[in-house]
Design an enzyme around this catalytic site. Sequence first.
Site, PDB file in Angstrom:
ATOM      1  N   GLY A  26     -45.601  11.204 -43.756  1.00  0.00           N
ATOM      2  CA  GLY A  26     -46.611  11.452 -42.711  1.00  0.00           C
ATOM      3  C   GLY A  26     -47.608  12.530 -43.087  1.00  0.00           C
ATOM      4  O   GLY A  26     -47.542  13.129 -44.164  1.00  0.00           O
ATOM      5  N   GLU A 102     -35.982   7.304 -43.430  1.00  0.00           N
ATOM      6  CA  GLU A 102     -35.955   8.682 -42.910  1.00  0.00           C
ATOM      7  C   GLU A 102     -34.585   8.996 -42.294  1.00  0.00           C
ATOM      8  O   GLU A 102     -34.063  10.093 -42.462  1.00  0.00           O
ATOM      9  CB  GLU A 102     -37.053   8.869 -41.859  1.00  0.00           C
ATOM     10  CG  GLU A 102     -38.450   8.899 -42.468  1.00  0.00           C
ATOM     11  CD  GLU A 102     -39.556   8.983 -41.432  1.00  0.00           C
ATOM     12  OE1 GLU A 102     -40.637   9.438 -41.798  1.00  0.00           O
ATOM     13  OE2 GLU A 102     -39.354   8.594 -40.272  1.00  0.00           O
TER      14      GLU A 102
HETATM   15  C1  A5P Z   1     -43.036   8.169 -40.262  1.00  0.00           C
HETATM   16  O1  A5P Z   1     -42.469   6.933 -40.026  1.00  0.00           O
HETATM   17  C2  A5P Z   1     -42.828   9.056 -39.070  1.00  0.00           C
HETATM   18  O2  A5P Z   1     -41.523   9.233 -38.685  1.00  0.00           O
HETATM   19  C3  A5P Z   1     -43.526  10.396 -39.280  1.00  0.00           C
HETATM   20  O3  A5P Z   1     -42.670  11.359 -39.786  1.00  0.00           O
HETATM   21  C4  A5P Z   1     -44.059  10.799 -37.960  1.00  0.00           C
HETATM   22  O4  A5P Z   1     -44.829   9.710 -37.469  1.00  0.00           O
HETATM   23  C5  A5P Z   1     -44.925  12.038 -38.022  1.00  0.00           C
HETATM   24  O5  A5P Z   1     -46.129  11.787 -38.659  1.00  0.00           O
HETATM   25  P1  A5P Z   1     -47.312  12.833 -38.694  1.00  0.00           P
HETATM   26  O6  A5P Z   1     -46.798  14.082 -39.318  1.00  0.00           O
HETATM   27  O7  A5P Z   1     -48.355  12.128 -39.528  1.00  0.00           O
HETATM   28  O8  A5P Z   1     -47.791  13.037 -37.296  1.00  0.00           O
END
Ligand code: A5P
Length: 222
Positions: A26, A102
């Site tokens: 992300g 994750e």
């Molecule tokens: C990925 O699938 C998500 O779990 C990300 O960790 C989550 O959406 C946070 O993303 P940002 O840091 O881009 O907001």
Amino acid sequence: MDSKQTAGEKAVECIRDGMIVGLGTGSTVFWMIQKISELINKGLSIRGIPTSKETEELAIKLGIPLIDFSKIDYIDVTIDGADEIDHNLDLIKGGGGALLREKIVASASRKLVIVADESKLVKKLGAFPLPVEVTRFGWEYTLKNICKLGGDPNIRMIDDKPFLTDNGNYILDCRFDEISNPNKLNINLNMIPGVVENGLFSKMADVVIIGQSNGKVKSITK
Ligand code: A5P
């Protein structure tokens, strides 16, 4: 400095030489990965386990050495983002579609550090539609079963086609309004045949680092 950058860079302070580090996915974690790369150039020695193809590509581009589960028994620390965080440090994740990897990486980790900006803090989880990864086979039937748990699922689309995860599955984004018992919903969803994993991370996070608009961070520990 951007709040996400503040949080992402601060989290790197918990990394020590020789560690195995889970690399989340992300736009917040992006800054953590950049910082790790800088430290590696100054002599830090770590090995990373990426939680998505996107992160794997970024880590390789930035010269971060990677390792896989065949060579290790556990991960020292994982740093990852979140879509919603409540006061118990329960999380919704998977906005980027990486929730399965994750969750595997988080569950293998001795410590899970979550980085986010203030917009991710909520009183109750549920305003953000909960991502649920499902097999392509029978997904319409799986969707009906999720409705029976009170959810309102929609298949995630990209360019008029269903979004495909790194594992070749679909994502159902499920509105639950308010999730009063994240642990129970997590278990109930994962009991539905066809559900591969869901984005509720209940009792997994150890620390949440919130980047603030004044350039400082707030750390919340369980
Ligand atoms: C990925 O699938 C998500 O779990 C990300 O960790 C989550 O959406 C946070 O993303 P940002 O840091 O881009 O907001």
